[in-house]
Design a protein around this motif. Structure first.
Motif, PDB file in Angstrom:
ATOM      1  N   GLY A   1       0.785  -1.227   0.000  1.00  0.00           N
ATOM      2  CA  GLY A   1       0.000   0.000   0.000  1.00  0.00           C
ATOM      3  C   GLY A   1       0.811   1.268   0.000  1.00  0.00           C
ATOM      4  O   GLY A   1       0.251   2.366  -0.091  1.00  0.00           O
ATOM      5  N   LEU A   2       2.132   1.149   0.082  1.00  0.00           N
ATOM      6  CA  LEU A   2       2.976   2.337   0.148  1.00  0.00           C
ATOM      7  C   LEU A   2       4.029   2.322  -0.944  1.00  0.00           C
ATOM      8  O   LEU A   2       4.128   3.251  -1.744  1.00  0.00           O
ATOM      9  CB  LEU A   2       3.638   2.414   1.532  1.00  0.00           C
ATOM     10  N   VAL A   3       4.800   1.279  -0.995  1.00  0.00           N
ATOM     11  CA  VAL A   3       5.821   1.114  -2.030  1.00  0.00           C
ATOM     12  C   VAL A   3       5.613  -0.249  -2.671  1.00  0.00           C
ATOM     13  O   VAL A   3       5.741  -1.275  -2.009  1.00  0.00           O
ATOM     14  CB  VAL A   3       7.248   1.208  -1.444  1.00  0.00           C
TER      15      VAL A   3
ATOM     16  N   SER B   1      -3.269  -4.502  -7.366  1.00  0.00           N
ATOM     17  CA  SER B   1      -4.039  -5.565  -6.725  1.00  0.00           C
ATOM     18  C   SER B   1      -5.034  -4.959  -5.746  1.00  0.00           C
ATOM     19  O   SER B   1      -4.861  -3.834  -5.269  1.00  0.00           O
ATOM     20  CB  SER B   1      -3.111  -6.529  -5.989  1.00  0.00           C
ATOM     21  N   PHE B   2      -6.064  -5.739  -5.431  1.00  0.00           N
ATOM     22  CA  PHE B   2      -7.038  -5.271  -4.443  1.00  0.00           C
ATOM     23  C   PHE B   2      -6.403  -5.174  -3.062  1.00  0.00           C
ATOM     24  O   PHE B   2      -6.819  -4.376  -2.224  1.00  0.00           O
ATOM     25  CB  PHE B   2      -8.250  -6.207  -4.419  1.00  0.00           C
ATOM     26  N   GLY B   3      -5.379  -6.005  -2.833  1.00  0.00           N
ATOM     27  CA  GLY B   3      -4.652  -5.909  -1.575  1.00  0.00           C
ATOM     28  C   GLY B   3      -3.974  -4.565  -1.423  1.00  0.00           C
ATOM     29  O   GLY B   3      -3.930  -4.002  -0.318  1.00  0.00           O
ATOM     30  N   TRP B   4      -3.442  -4.033  -2.531  1.00  0.00           N
ATOM     31  CA  TRP B   4      -2.813  -2.718  -2.478  1.00  0.00           C
ATOM     32  C   TRP B   4      -3.846  -1.655  -2.117  1.00  0.00           C
ATOM     33  O   TRP B   4      -3.568  -0.766  -1.306  1.00  0.00           O
ATOM     34  CB  TRP B   4      -2.191  -2.364  -3.824  1.00  0.00           C
ATOM     35  N   ILE B   5      -5.033  -1.743  -2.707  1.00  0.00           N
ATOM     36  CA  ILE B   5      -6.084  -0.762  -2.428  1.00  0.00           C
ATOM     37  C   ILE B   5      -6.461  -0.792  -0.945  1.00  0.00           C
ATOM     38  O   ILE B   5      -6.585   0.259  -0.300  1.00  0.00           O
ATOM     39  CB  ILE B   5      -7.315  -1.037  -3.304  1.00  0.00           C
ATOM     40  N   ALA B   6      -6.637  -1.992  -0.398  1.00  0.00           N
ATOM     41  CA  ALA B   6      -6.988  -2.112   1.016  1.00  0.00           C
ATOM     42  C   ALA B   6      -5.882  -1.545   1.898  1.00  0.00           C
ATOM     43  O   ALA B   6      -6.147  -0.837   2.886  1.00  0.00           O
ATOM     44  CB  ALA B   6      -7.263  -3.578   1.362  1.00  0.00           C
ATOM     45  N   ALA B   7      -4.630  -1.857   1.548  1.00  0.00           N
ATOM     46  CA  ALA B   7      -3.507  -1.364   2.339  1.00  0.00           C
ATOM     47  C   ALA B   7      -3.395   0.155   2.237  1.00  0.00           C
ATOM     48  O   ALA B   7      -3.095   0.831   3.235  1.00  0.00           O
ATOM     49  CB  ALA B   7      -2.212  -2.032   1.883  1.00  0.00           C
ATOM     50  N   ARG B   8      -3.616   0.706   1.041  1.00  0.00           N
ATOM     51  CA  ARG B   8      -3.527   2.152   0.883  1.00  0.00           C
ATOM     52  C   ARG B   8      -4.606   2.847   1.721  1.00  0.00           C
ATOM     53  O   ARG B   8      -4.356   3.906   2.309  1.00  0.00           O
ATOM     54  CB  ARG B   8      -3.642   2.536  -0.598  1.00  0.00           C
ATOM     55  N   LEU B   9      -5.795   2.294   1.773  1.00  0.00           N
ATOM     56  CA  LEU B   9      -6.845   2.870   2.619  1.00  0.00           C
ATOM     57  C   LEU B   9      -6.399   2.909   4.082  1.00  0.00           C
ATOM     58  O   LEU B   9      -6.705   3.851   4.817  1.00  0.00           O
ATOM     59  CB  LEU B   9      -8.137   2.073   2.474  1.00  0.00           C
ATOM     60  N   ALA B  10      -5.678   1.884   4.495  1.00  0.00           N
ATOM     61  CA  ALA B  10      -5.189   1.844   5.875  1.00  0.00           C
ATOM     62  C   ALA B  10      -4.099   2.884   6.119  1.00  0.00           C
ATOM     63  O   ALA B  10      -3.904   3.335   7.253  1.00  0.00           O
ATOM     64  CB  ALA B  10      -4.656   0.444   6.191  1.00  0.00           C
ATOM     65  N   TRP B  11      -3.385   3.286   5.073  1.00  0.00           N
ATOM     66  CA  TRP B  11      -2.326   4.282   5.203  1.00  0.00           C
ATOM     67  C   TRP B  11      -2.880   5.703   5.282  1.00  0.00           C
ATOM     68  O   TRP B  11      -2.184   6.618   5.755  1.00  0.00           O
ATOM     69  CB  TRP B  11      -1.353   4.191   4.029  1.00  0.00           C
ATOM     70  N   LEU B  12      -4.089   5.933   4.823  1.00  0.00           N
ATOM     71  CA  LEU B  12      -4.624   7.300   4.773  1.00  0.00           C
ATOM     72  C   LEU B  12      -4.610   7.996   6.137  1.00  0.00           C
ATOM     73  O   LEU B  12      -4.207   9.164   6.230  1.00  0.00           O
ATOM     74  CB  LEU B  12      -6.040   7.298   4.190  1.00  0.00           C
ATOM     75  N   PRO B  13      -5.039   7.333   7.223  1.00  0.00           N
ATOM     76  CA  PRO B  13      -4.960   8.023   8.525  1.00  0.00           C
ATOM     77  C   PRO B  13      -3.526   8.384   8.916  1.00  0.00           C
ATOM     78  O   PRO B  13      -3.308   9.409   9.576  1.00  0.00           O
ATOM     79  CB  PRO B  13      -5.560   7.000   9.497  1.00  0.00           C
ATOM     80  N   VAL B  14      -2.568   7.547   8.519  1.00  0.00           N
ATOM     81  CA  VAL B  14      -1.165   7.855   8.816  1.00  0.00           C
ATOM     82  C   VAL B  14      -0.746   9.124   8.089  1.00  0.00           C
ATOM     83  O   VAL B  14      -0.116  10.021   8.677  1.00  0.00           O
ATOM     84  CB  VAL B  14      -0.259   6.672   8.410  1.00  0.00           C
ATOM     85  N   PHE B  15      -1.081   9.212   6.803  1.00  0.00           N
ATOM     86  CA  PHE B  15      -0.755  10.430   6.041  1.00  0.00           C
ATOM     87  C   PHE B  15      -1.399  11.655   6.689  1.00  0.00           C
ATOM     88  O   PHE B  15      -0.788  12.723   6.759  1.00  0.00           O
ATOM     89  CB  PHE B  15      -1.248  10.300   4.599  1.00  0.00           C
ATOM     90  N   ALA B  16      -2.638  11.495   7.129  1.00  0.00           N
ATOM     91  CA  ALA B  16      -3.361  12.620   7.732  1.00  0.00           C
ATOM     92  C   ALA B  16      -2.674  13.089   9.010  1.00  0.00           C
ATOM     93  O   ALA B  16      -2.528  14.295   9.251  1.00  0.00           O
ATOM     94  CB  ALA B  16      -4.815  12.227   8.015  1.00  0.00           C
ATOM     95  N   VAL B  17      -2.251  12.140   9.848  1.00  0.00           N
ATOM     96  CA  VAL B  17      -1.564  12.507  11.093  1.00  0.00           C
ATOM     97  C   VAL B  17      -0.249  13.214  10.787  1.00  0.00           C
ATOM     98  O   VAL B  17       0.094  14.225  11.422  1.00  0.00           O
ATOM     99  CB  VAL B  17      -1.322  11.251  11.955  1.00  0.00           C
TER     100      VAL B  17
END
Length: 413
Positions: A348-350, A355-371
């Protein structure tokens, strides 16, 4: 103190802060306009964070990638996240009011415009100067040059908007005169101009047209919604006109997609020959028409909803940090991605966004980017305030650093 007690205490403090912000808000403040601006602002980082991925080259450097290359069916997501139509609508509305008030106080047009340009320019100068100073430090620390150029491109990418917005803001007096003479129809010639250019570059004569022809769409394409905002501010555009914008824009949007085969994505997709956004195509204006019509129709309802302090307080904070969000949100994502690239692929980052796994992982990274953006913003927001303590030498150095960064980011050096 238990975790529950800590949470309750935090919620009480947040509620008290929201009540304070609400109490300090002038009664005449148009909360709906601020709410629409905040919504459009948040769509920018959300879109870039969702649709911007990185692959790791053989040399260990980051390269830009997009999940839209593998998942074309996600293109409708860009219809929701590309809310520049709303941003320019609100910008035109607010600028018209600001200009009218400044003139009533006896201020000149030049004085009003200098104030607006300074507010836009200071944060841009700040982020580009900081990046210019960081690049040699990061390179010396072992970050590959290709990664630095990839990051610089991402940082400067949203800043084109500031230049276009500044030019359009300078045309506010012209927009006001057009609204007085033509009413809401003042936006029609802008729509027609873009339609003609699109016909020339995509029609039967497209192969014979010069490559620079598309640049003729830049000003009228983004000015369309701004002019609508000026007309709205001048009460030349009401609910009936908004309904026409919504319905007509939807019909035009569908026709351009289904009959004239415009690209479905509102953002550029690597490998695609045609793009809707740089410069804007007629499809962008059709979407802006839908968004503007809906925004005007929902204004009263949104204003009532934002009477709640808990909802109004975040809107105030976002509006006060508007340029900081715009200028630094890519840096927030890079703050996570660049160190991660040194360790290899990170879901989800690099890694290839295919893949759909990447999409799910990227969604999980969004709060980290926001913080990370909040942390950066607490420091960087100072660039939005007047640089009263900066000497002439400091301002000149910032300008030189910013110019150097632009040259590097645009690949001119």
């Amino acid at each position: 103190m238990t975790a529950t007690d800590t949470l309750r205490r935090g919620l009480r403090k947040a509620s008290a802060a929201a009540d304070t912000i609400d109490a300090k808000t002038p009664a005449h403040r148009d909360r709906a306009i601020d709410g629409l601006r905040a919504l459009a602002l948040l769509a920018v980082p959300t879109g870039h964070w969702l649709l911007g991925g990185f692959t790791l080259g053989p040399e260990g450097a980051l390269h830009n990638a997009s999940p839209l290359s593998a998942f074309g069916f996600l293109a409708p997501v860009s219809w929701i996240l590309q809310m520049l139509g709303v941003f320019f609508l609100v910008g035109g509305y607010a600028s018209a009011l600001s200009y009218r008030r400044s003139r009533s106080r006896g201020e000149s047009t030049g004085s009003w415009l200098r104030g607006r340009v300074a507010r836009l320019g200071r944060p841009v100068l700040g982020v580009t100067a900081v990046w210019a100073a960081l690049i040699p430090v990061l390179y010396a620390a072992g970050v590959p040059g290709t990664t630095l150029r990839t990051g610089s491109t991402l940082v400067i990418q949203p800043l084109w908007f500031v230049g276009v917005y500044t030019v359009i803001t300078a045309l506010t007096p012209v927009c006001l005169r057009a609204a007085e003479r033509l009413g809401a129809w003042a936006a029609a010639p802008l729509l027609g101009s873009v339609a003609v250019v699109d016909l020339l570059r995509y029609g039967p004569w497209g192969d014979a047209m010069p490559s620079w022809l598309s640049l003729l769409n830049v000003l009228p394409g983004w000015m369309f919604a701004y002019q609508l905002g000026v007309c709205w501010s001048e009460r030349k555009l009401g609910r009936r006109g908004a309904a026409l914008l919504l319905g007509g824009g939807a019909v035009l949007f569908a026709a351009l997609l289904l009959v004239f085969h415009y690209p479905a994505s509102m953002v550029g997709v690597p490998g695609e020959v045609r793009t809707n956004s740089h410069p804007p195509s007629l499809l962008v204006l059709a979407l802006a028409s839908v968004q503007c019509g809906a925004a005007i129709l929902l204004r009263d309802r949104l204003g009532r909803v934002l009477r709640r302090p808990a909802l109004w307080a975040p809107v105030v904070v976002i509006n006060l940090s508007a340029m900081t969000i715009l200028c630094w949100h890519q840096t927030a994502m890079l703050t996570a991605a660049v160190p991660a690239s040194l360790a290899g692929s990170v879901p989800g980052l690099v890694g290839a966004p295919d893949s759909f796994g990447w999409i799910a992982a990227r969604l999980a990274w969004l709060p980290v980017f926001a913080v990370v953006l909040v942390v950066i913003g607490r420091w960087a927001r100072g660039f939005e305030s007047p640089w009263t303590k900066a000497t002439g030498a400091v301002r000149a150095m910032a300008g030189l650093l910013a110019a150097g960064f632009a040259v590097f980011a645009l690949g001119l050096a």
